[in-house]
Write a protein that holds these residues in place. Structure first.
Motif, short mmCIF file in Angstrom:
data_model
loop_
_atom_site.label_atom_id
_atom_site.label_comp_id
_atom_site.label_asym_id
_atom_site.label_seq_id
_atom_site.Cartn_x
_atom_site.Cartn_y
_atom_site.Cartn_z
N VAL A 24 0.73 -1.24 -0.04
CA VAL A 24 -0.02 0.06 -0.06
C VAL A 24 0.86 1.23 -0.03
O VAL A 24 1.89 1.78 0.66
N LEU A 25 0.65 2.05 -0.78
CA LEU A 25 1.35 3.27 -0.81
C LEU A 25 0.82 4.30 0.15
O LEU A 25 -0.30 4.51 0.20
N LEU A 26 1.72 4.67 1.05
CA LEU A 26 1.56 5.62 2.22
C LEU A 26 1.88 7.13 1.65
O LEU A 26 1.17 7.98 2.45
N SER A 27 2.44 7.33 0.74
CA SER A 27 2.84 8.74 0.07
C SER A 27 2.99 8.49 -1.04
O SER A 27 3.22 7.40 -1.86
N THR A 28 3.61 9.52 -1.76
CA THR A 28 3.87 9.50 -3.06
C THR A 28 5.08 8.67 -3.44
O THR A 28 5.14 7.94 -4.51
N GLU A 29 6.03 8.43 -2.45
CA GLU A 29 6.99 7.54 -2.91
C GLU A 29 7.22 6.46 -1.77
O GLU A 29 8.16 5.45 -1.97
N TYR A 65 2.23 -12.34 -1.03
CA TYR A 65 2.46 -10.88 -1.22
C TYR A 65 1.84 -10.69 -2.35
O TYR A 65 1.86 -11.25 -3.45
N ILE A 66 1.04 -9.31 -2.38
CA ILE A 66 0.57 -8.77 -3.45
C ILE A 66 1.07 -7.45 -3.88
O ILE A 66 0.98 -6.59 -2.74
N ASN A 67 1.83 -7.32 -4.76
CA ASN A 67 2.45 -5.91 -5.08
C ASN A 67 1.75 -5.00 -6.08
O ASN A 67 1.15 -5.40 -7.05
#
Length: 67
Positions: A24-29, A65-67
């Motif tokens: 899960v992206l928590l920020s842009t990077e 793991y799901i990317n």
């Protein structure tokens, strides 16, 4: 629309796994793996959620793991 074969394979991977971790992206990077419940993921797939089977990676330790 996903093929029935891809949906079946995804369900098999989910059911074989000990736990499921999705990136899960928590920020842009920056991102983090978070635990996802099997029932929630199966329900999403059953309701026609679009997915890429290549993003599902079942490790030898039994974690999916799901990317």
């Amino acid at each position: 629309m996903q093929s029935n074969l891809d949906l079946t394979k995804a369900k098999q991977l989910i059911n074989k796994s000990k736990i499921i971790l999705a990136y899960v992206l928590l920020s842009t990077e920056e991102g983090q793996y978070v635990r996802v419940y099997k029932n929630d993921l199966l329900m999403m797939l059953e309701n026609g959620a679009d997915f890429d089977l290549d993003k599902f990676n079942l490790h030898e330790d039994g974690n999916l793991y799901i990317n």
